[in-house]
Design an enzyme around this catalytic site. Structure first.
Site, PDB file in Angstrom:
ATOM      1  N   ARG A 175      13.496  60.401 116.630  1.00  0.00           N
ATOM      2  CA  ARG A 175      14.027  59.577 115.525  1.00  0.00           C
ATOM      3  C   ARG A 175      13.799  60.238 114.160  1.00  0.00           C
ATOM      4  O   ARG A 175      13.546  59.564 113.173  1.00  0.00           O
ATOM      5  CB  ARG A 175      13.399  58.172 115.511  1.00  0.00           C
ATOM      6  CG  ARG A 175      13.547  57.398 116.774  1.00  0.00           C
ATOM      7  CD  ARG A 175      14.988  57.015 117.092  1.00  0.00           C
ATOM      8  NE  ARG A 175      15.031  56.409 118.413  1.00  0.00           N
ATOM      9  CZ  ARG A 175      15.254  57.092 119.545  1.00  0.00           C
ATOM     10  NH1 ARG A 175      15.513  58.389 119.521  1.00  0.00           N
ATOM     11  NH2 ARG A 175      15.254  56.477 120.692  1.00  0.00           N
ATOM     12  N   SER A 223      14.546  48.487 116.959  1.00  0.00           N
ATOM     13  CA  SER A 223      13.096  48.739 116.889  1.00  0.00           C
ATOM     14  C   SER A 223      12.690  49.040 115.456  1.00  0.00           C
ATOM     15  O   SER A 223      13.253  49.922 114.816  1.00  0.00           O
ATOM     16  CB  SER A 223      12.727  49.926 117.769  1.00  0.00           C
ATOM     17  OG  SER A 223      12.926  49.575 119.113  1.00  0.00           O
ATOM     18  N   GLU A 293      10.443  53.021 111.883  1.00  0.00           N
ATOM     19  CA  GLU A 293      11.666  53.744 112.242  1.00  0.00           C
ATOM     20  C   GLU A 293      12.762  53.372 111.242  1.00  0.00           C
ATOM     21  O   GLU A 293      13.569  54.205 110.847  1.00  0.00           O
ATOM     22  CB  GLU A 293      12.091  53.365 113.668  1.00  0.00           C
ATOM     23  CG  GLU A 293      13.397  54.016 114.097  1.00  0.00           C
ATOM     24  CD  GLU A 293      13.758  53.716 115.547  1.00  0.00           C
ATOM     25  OE1 GLU A 293      12.842  53.605 116.406  1.00  0.00           O
ATOM     26  OE2 GLU A 293      14.958  53.588 115.822  1.00  0.00           O
TER      27      GLU A 293
HETATM   28  C1  LIG Z   1      20.311  45.546 118.068  1.00  0.00           C
HETATM   29  C2  LIG Z   1      19.981  46.963 117.705  1.00  0.00           C
HETATM   30  C3  LIG Z   1      19.654  47.876 118.700  1.00  0.00           C
HETATM   31  C4  LIG Z   1      19.360  49.199 118.381  1.00  0.00           C
HETATM   32  N1  LIG Z   1      19.044  50.076 119.383  1.00  0.00           N
HETATM   33  C5  LIG Z   1      18.802  51.374 119.091  1.00  0.00           C
HETATM   34  C6  LIG Z   1      18.507  52.308 120.138  1.00  0.00           C
HETATM   35  O1  LIG Z   1      18.490  51.988 121.316  1.00  0.00           O
HETATM   36  N2  LIG Z   1      18.233  53.574 119.789  1.00  0.00           N
HETATM   37  C7  LIG Z   1      18.255  53.994 118.484  1.00  0.00           C
HETATM   38  O2  LIG Z   1      18.017  55.190 118.218  1.00  0.00           O
HETATM   39  N3  LIG Z   1      18.530  53.132 117.475  1.00  0.00           N
HETATM   40  C8  LIG Z   1      18.800  51.835 117.749  1.00  0.00           C
HETATM   41  N4  LIG Z   1      19.077  50.965 116.737  1.00  0.00           N
HETATM   42  C9  LIG Z   1      18.985  51.434 115.332  1.00  0.00           C
HETATM   43  C10 LIG Z   1      20.308  51.977 114.726  1.00  0.00           C
HETATM   44  O3  LIG Z   1      21.444  51.445 115.377  1.00  0.00           O
HETATM   45  C11 LIG Z   1      20.345  53.511 114.761  1.00  0.00           C
HETATM   46  O4  LIG Z   1      19.282  54.075 114.023  1.00  0.00           O
HETATM   47  C12 LIG Z   1      21.667  54.057 114.208  1.00  0.00           C
HETATM   48  O5  LIG Z   1      21.722  55.442 114.450  1.00  0.00           O
HETATM   49  C13 LIG Z   1      21.880  53.793 112.724  1.00  0.00           C
HETATM   50  O6  LIG Z   1      23.227  54.104 112.413  1.00  0.00           O
HETATM   51  P1  LIG Z   1      23.947  53.460 111.155  1.00  0.00           P
HETATM   52  O7  LIG Z   1      25.297  54.064 111.062  1.00  0.00           O
HETATM   53  O8  LIG Z   1      23.891  51.983 111.229  1.00  0.00           O
HETATM   54  O9  LIG Z   1      23.017  54.023 109.991  1.00  0.00           O
HETATM   55  P2  LIG Z   1      22.479  53.222 108.717  1.00  0.00           P
HETATM   56  O10 LIG Z   1      21.562  52.140 109.150  1.00  0.00           O
HETATM   57  O11 LIG Z   1      23.627  52.853 107.847  1.00  0.00           O
HETATM   58  O12 LIG Z   1      21.624  54.378 108.028  1.00  0.00           O
HETATM   59  C14 LIG Z   1      20.422  54.837 108.649  1.00  0.00           C
HETATM   60  C15 LIG Z   1      19.961  56.112 107.920  1.00  0.00           C
HETATM   61  O13 LIG Z   1      20.917  57.143 108.125  1.00  0.00           O
HETATM   62  C16 LIG Z   1      21.428  57.617 106.880  1.00  0.00           C
HETATM   63  N5  LIG Z   1      22.839  57.932 107.067  1.00  0.00           N
HETATM   64  C17 LIG Z   1      23.827  57.104 107.467  1.00  0.00           C
HETATM   65  N6  LIG Z   1      24.986  57.771 107.552  1.00  0.00           N
HETATM   66  C18 LIG Z   1      24.719  59.049 107.201  1.00  0.00           C
HETATM   67  C19 LIG Z   1      25.508  60.235 107.095  1.00  0.00           C
HETATM   68  N7  LIG Z   1      26.811  60.237 107.370  1.00  0.00           N
HETATM   69  N8  LIG Z   1      24.896  61.387 106.719  1.00  0.00           N
HETATM   70  C20 LIG Z   1      23.577  61.404 106.424  1.00  0.00           C
HETATM   71  N9  LIG Z   1      22.782  60.314 106.493  1.00  0.00           N
HETATM   72  C21 LIG Z   1      23.349  59.160 106.886  1.00  0.00           C
HETATM   73  C22 LIG Z   1      21.195  56.471 105.904  1.00  0.00           C
HETATM   74  O14 LIG Z   1      21.139  56.935 104.558  1.00  0.00           O
HETATM   75  C23 LIG Z   1      19.871  55.936 106.402  1.00  0.00           C
HETATM   76  O15 LIG Z   1      18.803  56.711 105.940  1.00  0.00           O
HETATM   77  C24 LIG Z   1      19.391  49.644 117.029  1.00  0.00           C
HETATM   78  C25 LIG Z   1      19.754  48.722 116.020  1.00  0.00           C
HETATM   79  C26 LIG Z   1      20.056  47.400 116.345  1.00  0.00           C
HETATM   80  C27 LIG Z   1      20.469  46.450 115.260  1.00  0.00           C
END
Ligand SMILES: Cc1cc2nc3c(=O)[nH]c(=O)nc-3n(C[C@H](O)[C@H](O)[C@H](O)COP(=O)(O)OP(=O)(O)OC[C@H]3O[C@@H](n4cnc5c(N)ncnc54)[C@H](O)[C@@H]3O)c2cc1C
Length: 306
Positions: A175, A223, A293
Protein backbone atom coordinates in the site's frame (compact mmCIF):
# COMPACT_ATOMS: atom_id res chain seq x y z
CA UNK A 1 -0.99 30.52 0.26
CA UNK A 2 -2.73 33.78 -0.64
CA UNK A 3 -6.41 33.49 -1.58
CA UNK A 4 -6.77 32.06 -5.05
CA UNK A 5 -8.87 34.01 -7.49
CA UNK A 6 -10.54 33.09 -10.75
CA UNK A 7 -8.45 35.73 -12.58
CA UNK A 8 -5.39 33.61 -11.84
CA UNK A 9 -6.59 31.10 -14.43
CA UNK A 10 -6.32 31.35 -18.21
CA UNK A 11 -9.74 32.37 -19.68
CA UNK A 12 -10.33 28.97 -21.32
CA UNK A 13 -10.27 27.34 -17.90
CA UNK A 14 -11.78 29.96 -15.60
CA UNK A 15 -15.33 29.15 -16.73
CA UNK A 16 -14.80 25.38 -16.36
CA UNK A 17 -13.30 25.33 -12.88
CA UNK A 18 -15.89 24.86 -10.14
CA UNK A 19 -15.54 26.77 -6.88
CA UNK A 20 -16.12 25.71 -3.27
CA UNK A 21 -17.10 22.16 -4.16
CA UNK A 22 -17.97 20.08 -1.07
CA UNK A 23 -15.55 17.16 -1.03
CA UNK A 24 -18.17 15.15 0.90
CA UNK A 25 -19.70 14.57 -2.55
CA UNK A 26 -16.46 13.07 -3.82
CA UNK A 27 -15.39 10.75 -1.00
CA UNK A 28 -16.76 7.38 0.04
CA UNK A 29 -16.91 8.48 3.70
CA UNK A 30 -19.17 11.34 2.52
CA UNK A 31 -17.28 13.87 4.64
CA UNK A 32 -15.00 16.77 3.79
CA UNK A 33 -15.22 20.53 3.40
CA UNK A 34 -15.02 22.55 0.18
CA UNK A 35 -12.26 22.48 -2.40
CA UNK A 36 -11.36 25.99 -3.56
CA UNK A 37 -11.21 24.77 -7.17
CA UNK A 38 -12.41 21.53 -8.69
CA UNK A 39 -11.42 20.61 -12.22
CA UNK A 40 -12.44 17.62 -14.34
CA UNK A 41 -10.31 17.42 -17.49
CA UNK A 42 -11.68 16.39 -20.89
CA UNK A 43 -8.59 14.34 -21.71
CA UNK A 44 -4.85 14.18 -21.03
CA UNK A 45 -4.02 17.09 -23.39
CA UNK A 46 -6.62 19.25 -21.67
CA UNK A 47 -5.20 18.30 -18.26
CA UNK A 48 -1.65 19.08 -19.41
CA UNK A 49 -2.81 22.50 -20.63
CA UNK A 50 -4.59 23.13 -17.31
CA UNK A 51 -1.43 22.31 -15.33
CA UNK A 52 0.74 24.46 -17.62
CA UNK A 53 -1.28 27.59 -16.91
CA UNK A 54 -1.90 26.91 -13.21
CA UNK A 55 0.15 29.33 -11.07
CA UNK A 56 2.89 27.36 -9.32
CA UNK A 57 1.79 28.59 -5.88
CA UNK A 58 -1.56 26.79 -6.20
CA UNK A 59 -1.31 23.35 -4.58
CA UNK A 60 -2.92 20.44 -6.44
CA UNK A 61 -4.58 17.30 -5.13
CA UNK A 62 -5.54 14.52 -7.51
CA UNK A 63 -8.63 12.56 -6.61
CA UNK A 64 -10.07 9.41 -8.16
CA UNK A 65 -13.17 7.99 -6.50
CA UNK A 66 -12.17 9.27 -3.05
CA UNK A 67 -12.36 5.76 -1.61
CA UNK A 68 -9.18 6.11 0.40
CA UNK A 69 -9.36 9.75 1.34
CA UNK A 70 -10.30 11.58 4.54
CA UNK A 71 -10.77 15.25 3.64
CA UNK A 72 -10.92 17.44 6.73
CA UNK A 73 -13.96 19.66 7.38
CA UNK A 74 -12.18 22.89 6.42
CA UNK A 75 -11.64 21.54 2.91
CA UNK A 76 -8.84 21.89 0.41
CA UNK A 77 -6.93 25.08 -0.31
CA UNK A 78 -5.90 24.86 -3.93
CA UNK A 79 -7.07 22.87 -6.92
CA UNK A 80 -8.55 19.39 -6.89
CA UNK A 81 -8.12 17.48 -10.14
CA UNK A 82 -10.76 14.80 -10.51
CA UNK A 83 -10.01 11.94 -12.88
CA UNK A 84 -13.36 10.25 -12.25
CA UNK A 85 -15.39 10.36 -15.44
CA UNK A 86 -12.29 11.44 -17.39
CA UNK A 87 -9.17 9.62 -18.64
CA UNK A 88 -11.44 6.61 -19.06
CA UNK A 89 -9.83 4.90 -22.06
CA UNK A 90 -9.48 1.12 -21.73
CA UNK A 91 -8.16 -1.02 -24.57
CA UNK A 92 -6.35 -4.24 -25.22
CA UNK A 93 -3.08 -3.43 -26.98
CA UNK A 94 -1.64 -6.96 -27.42
CA UNK A 95 -2.44 -10.57 -26.57
CA UNK A 96 -1.68 -9.98 -22.88
CA UNK A 97 -1.42 -6.19 -22.47
CA UNK A 98 -4.00 -3.59 -21.57
CA UNK A 99 -3.82 0.19 -21.70
CA UNK A 100 -5.92 1.82 -18.95
CA UNK A 101 -6.54 5.50 -18.29
CA UNK A 102 -6.17 6.70 -14.70
CA UNK A 103 -9.90 7.41 -14.43
CA UNK A 104 -11.01 3.87 -15.29
CA UNK A 105 -12.86 2.34 -12.33
CA UNK A 106 -11.02 -0.78 -11.13
CA UNK A 107 -14.28 -2.77 -11.27
CA UNK A 108 -14.57 -2.01 -14.99
CA UNK A 109 -10.97 -3.12 -15.54
CA UNK A 110 -11.72 -6.41 -13.73
CA UNK A 111 -14.86 -7.12 -15.79
CA UNK A 112 -13.28 -6.17 -19.09
CA UNK A 113 -10.23 -8.38 -18.46
CA UNK A 114 -12.58 -11.32 -17.86
CA UNK A 115 -14.27 -10.56 -21.20
CA UNK A 116 -10.89 -10.45 -22.91
CA UNK A 117 -9.90 -13.76 -21.30
CA UNK A 118 -7.09 -12.14 -19.29
CA UNK A 119 -6.16 -12.56 -15.65
CA UNK A 120 -5.59 -12.61 -12.80
CA UNK A 121 -7.46 -9.29 -12.71
CA UNK A 122 -10.50 -10.30 -10.67
CA UNK A 123 -8.99 -8.72 -7.57
CA UNK A 124 -9.53 -5.26 -9.10
CA UNK A 125 -13.27 -5.84 -8.63
CA UNK A 126 -12.79 -5.51 -4.87
CA UNK A 127 -11.22 -2.06 -5.12
CA UNK A 128 -13.88 0.66 -5.39
CA UNK A 129 -11.44 3.22 -6.80
CA UNK A 130 -9.84 4.24 -10.08
CA UNK A 131 -6.76 2.85 -11.80
CA UNK A 132 -4.93 6.10 -10.86
CA UNK A 133 -5.80 5.62 -7.19
CA UNK A 134 -4.79 1.95 -7.38
CA UNK A 135 -1.42 2.94 -8.85
CA UNK A 136 -0.90 5.59 -6.15
CA UNK A 137 -1.77 3.13 -3.37
CA UNK A 138 -0.52 -0.16 -4.86
CA UNK A 139 -4.01 -1.34 -4.10
CA UNK A 140 -4.54 -5.06 -3.72
CA UNK A 141 -6.98 -7.71 -2.68
CA UNK A 142 -7.26 -11.48 -2.53
CA UNK A 143 -3.51 -11.90 -3.11
CA UNK A 144 -3.41 -9.62 -6.17
CA UNK A 145 -1.56 -6.30 -6.23
CA UNK A 146 -1.67 -3.47 -8.77
CA UNK A 147 2.05 -3.02 -9.40
CA UNK A 148 2.61 -6.75 -10.06
CA UNK A 149 0.95 -5.97 -13.43
CA UNK A 150 2.50 -2.63 -14.34
CA UNK A 151 4.73 -2.53 -17.41
CA UNK A 152 4.84 1.26 -17.78
CA UNK A 153 2.98 4.27 -16.46
CA UNK A 154 2.31 7.63 -18.07
CA UNK A 155 2.55 10.58 -15.74
CA UNK A 156 2.14 14.35 -15.91
CA UNK A 157 4.34 16.65 -13.90
CA UNK A 158 3.39 19.99 -12.32
CA UNK A 159 4.18 21.85 -15.56
CA UNK A 160 1.99 19.53 -17.61
CA UNK A 161 4.92 17.63 -19.18
CA UNK A 162 4.20 13.99 -19.95
CA UNK A 163 6.69 11.24 -19.07
CA UNK A 164 6.66 7.47 -19.42
CA UNK A 165 8.14 5.57 -16.50
CA UNK A 166 8.88 1.95 -15.62
CA UNK A 167 8.40 0.24 -12.24
CA UNK A 168 12.17 0.40 -11.61
CA UNK A 169 11.76 4.17 -11.11
CA UNK A 170 9.47 3.62 -8.08
CA UNK A 171 9.86 2.20 -4.60
CA UNK A 172 6.88 -0.10 -4.34
CA UNK A 173 5.68 -1.68 -1.12
CA UNK A 174 2.55 -2.79 0.67
CA UNK A 175 0.00 0.00 0.00
CA UNK A 176 2.92 2.32 -0.71
CA UNK A 177 4.41 3.77 -3.87
CA UNK A 178 7.16 6.36 -3.91
CA UNK A 179 8.25 7.94 -7.16
CA UNK A 180 9.45 11.25 -8.51
CA UNK A 181 7.76 14.10 -6.58
CA UNK A 182 4.99 16.26 -8.10
CA UNK A 183 4.02 13.71 -10.75
CA UNK A 184 0.66 12.01 -11.15
CA UNK A 185 -0.60 9.03 -13.11
CA UNK A 186 -2.64 9.50 -16.26
CA UNK A 187 -2.53 5.91 -17.46
CA UNK A 188 -0.76 2.57 -17.38
CA UNK A 189 0.07 -0.42 -19.49
CA UNK A 190 -0.72 -3.56 -17.55
CA UNK A 191 0.32 -7.14 -18.26
CA UNK A 192 -1.88 -10.15 -17.54
CA UNK A 193 -1.88 -13.81 -18.48
CA UNK A 194 -4.17 -15.42 -20.99
CA UNK A 195 -7.09 -16.99 -19.14
CA UNK A 196 -9.53 -18.15 -21.81
CA UNK A 197 -11.81 -19.70 -19.17
CA UNK A 198 -12.08 -16.56 -16.99
CA UNK A 199 -15.64 -15.86 -15.90
CA UNK A 200 -17.68 -13.21 -14.12
CA UNK A 201 -18.72 -15.88 -11.64
CA UNK A 202 -15.32 -15.73 -9.92
CA UNK A 203 -15.83 -12.00 -9.37
CA UNK A 204 -19.36 -12.56 -8.05
CA UNK A 205 -18.13 -15.24 -5.61
CA UNK A 206 -15.29 -13.06 -4.32
CA UNK A 207 -17.60 -10.08 -3.81
CA UNK A 208 -20.17 -12.28 -2.08
CA UNK A 209 -17.53 -13.62 0.33
CA UNK A 210 -16.42 -10.06 1.04
CA UNK A 211 -19.98 -9.00 1.85
CA UNK A 212 -20.06 -11.56 4.62
CA UNK A 213 -17.03 -10.12 6.42
CA UNK A 214 -17.02 -6.39 5.57
CA UNK A 215 -19.63 -3.62 5.95
CA UNK A 216 -20.05 -3.24 2.18
CA UNK A 217 -22.61 -0.56 1.35
CA UNK A 218 -21.89 1.44 4.51
CA UNK A 219 -20.02 4.74 4.10
CA UNK A 220 -16.39 3.83 4.69
CA UNK A 221 -12.91 3.96 3.24
CA UNK A 222 -12.19 0.25 3.45
CA UNK A 223 -9.31 -0.64 5.75
CA UNK A 224 -8.26 2.41 7.75
CA UNK A 225 -4.92 1.00 8.92
CA UNK A 226 -2.29 -1.11 7.20
CA UNK A 227 -1.58 -4.49 8.75
CA UNK A 228 1.57 -4.39 10.89
CA UNK A 229 4.20 -7.02 9.99
CA UNK A 230 3.01 -10.48 11.01
CA UNK A 231 -0.35 -9.33 12.37
CA UNK A 232 -3.71 -7.90 11.39
CA UNK A 233 -4.90 -4.42 12.32
CA UNK A 234 -8.47 -5.74 12.66
CA UNK A 235 -7.38 -8.39 15.19
CA UNK A 236 -5.49 -5.82 17.29
CA UNK A 237 -8.42 -3.37 17.25
CA UNK A 238 -10.93 -6.06 18.12
CA UNK A 239 -8.81 -7.43 20.96
CA UNK A 240 -8.54 -3.87 22.35
CA UNK A 241 -12.32 -4.02 22.75
CA UNK A 242 -12.98 -1.31 20.17
CA UNK A 243 -15.40 -3.08 17.82
CA UNK A 244 -18.51 -0.88 17.68
CA UNK A 245 -16.80 2.00 19.57
CA UNK A 246 -18.45 5.24 18.49
CA UNK A 247 -17.60 8.96 18.44
CA UNK A 248 -20.58 10.91 17.20
CA UNK A 249 -21.73 9.21 14.02
CA UNK A 250 -18.30 7.66 13.35
CA UNK A 251 -17.96 4.08 14.54
CA UNK A 252 -15.54 1.18 14.41
CA UNK A 253 -17.53 -1.32 12.35
CA UNK A 254 -18.91 -4.21 14.35
CA UNK A 255 -18.53 -6.39 11.26
CA UNK A 256 -14.83 -5.65 10.52
CA UNK A 257 -12.77 -3.79 13.12
CA UNK A 258 -10.39 -2.21 10.58
CA UNK A 259 -13.31 -0.31 8.99
CA UNK A 260 -14.64 2.96 10.38
CA UNK A 261 -18.14 3.71 9.16
CA UNK A 262 -20.01 6.98 8.94
CA UNK A 263 -23.53 6.30 10.16
CA UNK A 264 -24.78 9.43 8.41
CA UNK A 265 -23.85 12.65 10.17
CA UNK A 266 -20.19 12.13 11.08
CA UNK A 267 -17.78 14.97 10.41
CA UNK A 268 -14.22 14.38 9.28
CA UNK A 269 -13.15 15.55 12.75
CA UNK A 270 -15.13 12.69 14.36
CA UNK A 271 -13.48 10.15 12.06
CA UNK A 272 -10.01 11.58 12.65
CA UNK A 273 -10.55 11.64 16.43
CA UNK A 274 -11.67 8.01 16.26
CA UNK A 275 -8.58 7.08 14.24
CA UNK A 276 -6.37 8.69 16.92
CA UNK A 277 -8.31 6.96 19.69
CA UNK A 278 -7.87 3.55 18.02
CA UNK A 279 -4.15 4.20 17.48
CA UNK A 280 -3.51 5.21 21.09
CA UNK A 281 -5.67 2.46 22.64
CA UNK A 282 -4.00 -0.26 20.56
CA UNK A 283 -0.56 1.20 21.27
CA UNK A 284 -1.15 1.28 25.03
CA UNK A 285 -2.13 -2.38 25.02
CA UNK A 286 0.33 -3.80 22.49
CA UNK A 287 3.09 -1.19 21.94
CA UNK A 288 2.24 -1.35 18.25
CA UNK A 289 1.43 1.99 16.59
CA UNK A 290 -1.00 1.30 13.74
CA UNK A 291 -0.24 3.30 10.59
CA UNK A 292 -3.05 4.77 8.51
CA UNK A 293 -3.66 3.39 5.05
CA UNK A 294 -6.17 6.18 4.32
CA UNK A 295 -4.77 9.50 3.17
CA UNK A 296 -5.75 12.41 5.42
CA UNK A 297 -5.74 15.78 3.64
CA UNK A 298 -7.04 19.33 3.93
CA UNK A 299 -7.63 21.82 6.70
CA UNK A 300 -9.36 21.34 10.04
CA UNK A 301 -12.06 23.73 11.16
CA UNK A 302 -11.42 25.58 14.41
CA UNK A 303 -13.08 23.75 17.34
CA UNK A 304 -16.36 25.33 18.37
CA UNK A 305 -16.87 23.47 21.69
CA UNK A 306 -15.77 25.29 24.86
C1 LIG B 1 -15.55 -0.64 0.78
C2 LIG B 1 -14.10 -0.43 0.44
C3 LIG B 1 -13.28 -1.53 0.23
C4 LIG B 1 -11.94 -1.35 -0.10
N1 LIG B 1 -11.15 -2.45 -0.31
C5 LIG B 1 -9.85 -2.29 -0.68
C6 LIG B 1 -9.03 -3.43 -0.93
O1 LIG B 1 -9.45 -4.58 -0.86
N2 LIG B 1 -7.74 -3.22 -1.25
C7 LIG B 1 -7.22 -1.96 -1.36
O2 LIG B 1 -6.02 -1.82 -1.69
N3 LIG B 1 -7.98 -0.86 -1.13
C8 LIG B 1 -9.28 -1.00 -0.78
N4 LIG B 1 -10.04 0.11 -0.55
C9 LIG B 1 -9.41 1.45 -0.57
C10 LIG B 1 -9.45 2.17 -1.95
O3 LIG B 1 -10.52 1.71 -2.75
C11 LIG B 1 -8.12 2.03 -2.69
O4 LIG B 1 -7.05 2.58 -1.96
C12 LIG B 1 -8.17 2.70 -4.07
O5 LIG B 1 -7.00 2.36 -4.78
C13 LIG B 1 -8.31 4.21 -4.02
O6 LIG B 1 -8.61 4.67 -5.33
P1 LIG B 1 -9.34 6.05 -5.57
O7 LIG B 1 -9.41 6.27 -7.03
O8 LIG B 1 -10.63 6.09 -4.84
O9 LIG B 1 -8.28 7.04 -4.92
P2 LIG B 1 -8.58 8.30 -3.98
O10 LIG B 1 -9.17 7.83 -2.70
O11 LIG B 1 -9.31 9.33 -4.75
O12 LIG B 1 -7.08 8.78 -3.71
C14 LIG B 1 -6.21 7.98 -2.91
C15 LIG B 1 -4.78 8.54 -3.04
O13 LIG B 1 -4.33 8.38 -4.37
C16 LIG B 1 -3.99 9.64 -4.95
N5 LIG B 1 -4.38 9.61 -6.35
C17 LIG B 1 -5.60 9.41 -6.87
N6 LIG B 1 -5.55 9.42 -8.21
C18 LIG B 1 -4.26 9.63 -8.54
C19 LIG B 1 -3.56 9.75 -9.78
N7 LIG B 1 -4.18 9.64 -10.95
N8 LIG B 1 -2.22 9.95 -9.75
C20 LIG B 1 -1.57 10.07 -8.57
N9 LIG B 1 -2.18 9.99 -7.37
C21 LIG B 1 -3.50 9.76 -7.36
C22 LIG B 1 -4.77 10.66 -4.13
O14 LIG B 1 -4.17 11.95 -4.20
C23 LIG B 1 -4.71 10.04 -2.76
O15 LIG B 1 -3.48 10.31 -2.14
C24 LIG B 1 -11.39 -0.04 -0.23
C25 LIG B 1 -12.24 1.07 -0.05
C26 LIG B 1 -13.58 0.89 0.28
C27 LIG B 1 -14.47 2.09 0.44
Amino acid sequence: MNAIRREMLAPEFSARVLHDVPMAKHTSWHVGGPADWFFTPRDVMDLAAFLRQLPTEVPVLWVGLGSNLLVRDGGIRGAVISTHGALANLERISATRVQAGAGVPCARLARQCVKWGLGPAEFFAGIPGTVGGALAMNAGAWGGETWKHVVEVDVLDRRGMRHTRTPTEYQIGYRQVKGPPEEWFVGARLEFERRPGASDEVIRDLLEKRKQTQPIGAWSCGSVFTNPPGDHAARLIESAGLKGFRLGDAAVSDKHANFIVNHGAARAADIEALILHVQSTVEQRTHIRLQTEVRIVGESLPRTDA
